[in-house]
Design a protein around this motif. Structure first.
Motif, PDB file in Angstrom:
ATOM      1  N   ASN A 101       0.834  -1.229  -0.154  1.00 29.38           N
ATOM      2  CA  ASN A 101       0.090   0.102   0.123  1.00 29.38           C
ATOM      3  C   ASN A 101       1.051   1.260  -0.137  1.00 29.38           C
ATOM      4  OD1 ASN A 101      -2.387  -1.596  -0.033  1.00 29.38           O
ATOM      5  ND2 ASN A 101      -2.753  -1.215   2.077  1.00 29.38           N
ATOM      6  N   GLU A 102       1.793   1.206   0.803  1.00 30.63           N
ATOM      7  CA  GLU A 102       2.911   2.456   0.883  1.00 30.63           C
ATOM      8  C   GLU A 102       3.379   2.476  -0.628  1.00 30.63           C
ATOM      9  OE1 GLU A 102       5.548   2.611   4.332  1.00 30.63           O
ATOM     10  OE2 GLU A 102       3.774   2.441   5.711  1.00 30.63           O
ATOM     11  N   ASN A 103       3.948   1.641  -1.193  1.00 34.20           N
ATOM     12  CA  ASN A 103       4.461   1.624  -2.573  1.00 34.20           C
ATOM     13  C   ASN A 103       3.487   2.257  -3.529  1.00 34.20           C
ATOM     14  OD1 ASN A 103       7.195   0.706  -1.410  1.00 34.20           O
ATOM     15  ND2 ASN A 103       6.492  -1.337  -2.219  1.00 34.20           N
ATOM     16  N   ARG A 104       2.181   1.743  -3.358  1.00 37.72           N
ATOM     17  CA  ARG A 104       1.320   2.172  -4.346  1.00 37.72           C
ATOM     18  C   ARG A 104       0.968   3.839  -3.929  1.00 37.72           C
ATOM     19  NH1 ARG A 104      -2.014  -2.082  -3.162  1.00 37.72           N
ATOM     20  NH2 ARG A 104      -3.491  -0.793  -2.273  1.00 37.72           N
ATOM     21  N   ILE A 105       0.846   4.058  -2.625  1.00 37.31           N
ATOM     22  CA  ILE A 105       0.693   5.725  -2.453  1.00 37.31           C
ATOM     23  C   ILE A 105       1.765   6.355  -3.066  1.00 37.31           C
ATOM     24  CG2 ILE A 105       0.738   7.026  -0.320  1.00 37.31           C
ATOM     25  CD1 ILE A 105      -0.833   5.007   1.114  1.00 37.31           C
ATOM     26  N   ARG A 106       3.001   6.082  -2.723  1.00 37.45           N
ATOM     27  CA  ARG A 106       4.220   6.606  -3.311  1.00 37.45           C
ATOM     28  C   ARG A 106       4.487   6.894  -4.549  1.00 37.45           C
ATOM     29  NH1 ARG A 106       7.638   8.040   1.234  1.00 37.45           N
ATOM     30  NH2 ARG A 106       7.370   6.578   2.746  1.00 37.45           N
ATOM     31  N   ALA A 107       4.043   5.768  -5.326  1.00 41.37           N
ATOM     32  CA  ALA A 107       3.936   6.027  -6.608  1.00 41.37           C
ATOM     33  C   ALA A 107       2.835   7.076  -7.134  1.00 41.37           C
ATOM     34  CB  ALA A 107       3.712   4.419  -7.613  1.00 41.37           C
ATOM     35  N   ALA A 108       1.600   6.783  -6.728  1.00 43.23           N
ATOM     36  CA  ALA A 108       0.532   7.698  -6.942  1.00 43.23           C
ATOM     37  C   ALA A 108       0.964   9.158  -6.659  1.00 43.23           C
ATOM     38  CB  ALA A 108      -0.573   7.371  -6.409  1.00 43.23           C
ATOM     39  N   MET A 109       1.569   9.417  -5.467  1.00 41.37           N
ATOM     40  CA  MET A 109       2.139  10.707  -5.068  1.00 41.37           C
ATOM     41  C   MET A 109       3.215  11.233  -6.162  1.00 41.37           C
ATOM     42  SD  MET A 109       4.171  11.903  -1.478  1.00 41.37           S
ATOM     43  CE  MET A 109       3.281  10.409  -0.492  1.00 41.37           C
ATOM     44  N   ASP A 110       3.917  10.429  -6.439  1.00 40.05           N
ATOM     45  CA  ASP A 110       4.909  10.919  -7.591  1.00 40.05           C
ATOM     46  C   ASP A 110       4.257  11.660  -8.881  1.00 40.05           C
ATOM     47  OD1 ASP A 110       7.113  10.588  -5.926  1.00 40.05           O
ATOM     48  OD2 ASP A 110       7.561   8.797  -6.513  1.00 40.05           O
ATOM     49  N   ARG A 111       3.164  10.379  -9.228  1.00 41.91           N
ATOM     50  CA  ARG A 111       2.466  10.965 -10.542  1.00 41.91           C
ATOM     51  C   ARG A 111       1.685  12.141 -10.459  1.00 41.91           C
ATOM     52  NH1 ARG A 111       0.969   5.525 -10.039  1.00 41.91           N
ATOM     53  NH2 ARG A 111      -1.128   6.099  -9.452  1.00 41.91           N
ATOM     54  N   LEU A 112       1.105  12.336  -9.217  1.00 38.52           N
ATOM     55  CA  LEU A 112       0.097  13.465  -9.028  1.00 38.52           C
ATOM     56  C   LEU A 112       1.157  14.658  -8.814  1.00 38.52           C
ATOM     57  CD1 LEU A 112      -2.413  12.345  -6.387  1.00 38.52           C
ATOM     58  CD2 LEU A 112      -2.616  12.725  -8.635  1.00 38.52           C
TER      59      LEU A 112
END
Length: 153
Positions: free
Chosen positions: A11-22
């Motif tokens: 979940n943290e990896n998905r959150i960080r990936a989404a954070m980077d995209r945004l």
């Protein structure tokens, strides 16, 4: 419901990936650069980002990075950038309008003064003509004759 350490890491990896995209400006349709969109993009419940919940530290990191970008003059959300651009343009137009109104006021004042001066000069000319008509030393020139050009019959 408890999640395993592996699920939490995923979940943290998905959150960080989404954070980077945004933060790069890659917004989903209808999304903004905010926690709600971050949670949707990472497929995580939004409430997990608040209080003492497991991903509150990632919300803080996201907000810090977003503020750092904004402080550097970069706005990752295209709508926010457009709003900022339109606000700046609106301010420039308001300044131009104020300058134009001030210039119009100055020109109106100048016109009023010019008309007053012309009226005063006209009155002075009329007064001088009347004074000149009363003295015998000044003779009036005859009015110009109009010549009529006739036709030969």
């Amino acid at each position: 419901m408890r999640i395993s350490a592996a699920q939490r890491t995923e979940n943290e990896n998905r959150i960080r990936a989404a954070m980077d995209r945004l933060l790069r400006g890659e917004m989903p349709p209808g999304g903004k650069c905010d926690i709600k969109t971050l949670a949707n993009e990472a497929a995580v419940d939004r409430t997990a980002f608040y209080g003492t919940r497991p991903y509150a530290h990632l919300r803080v990191e996201f907000e810090r990075r977003l503020q750092a970008l904004q402080g550097a003059g970069e706005i990752p959300d295209p709508r926010e950038a457009q709003i900022a651009r339109l606000k700046a343009e609106n301010n420039r137009l308001k300044e131009r309008l104020a300058q134009s109104e001030q210039r119009n006021d100055e020109l109106s004042e100048f016109r009023t003064q010019a008309l007053a001066r012309l009226a005063a000069q006209h009155e002075e000319i009329v007064r001088l003509r009347e004074a000149a008509a009363g003295t015998s030393r000044v003779s009036r020139l005859p009015a110009p004759r109009t010549t009529v050009i006739g036709t030969c019959s």
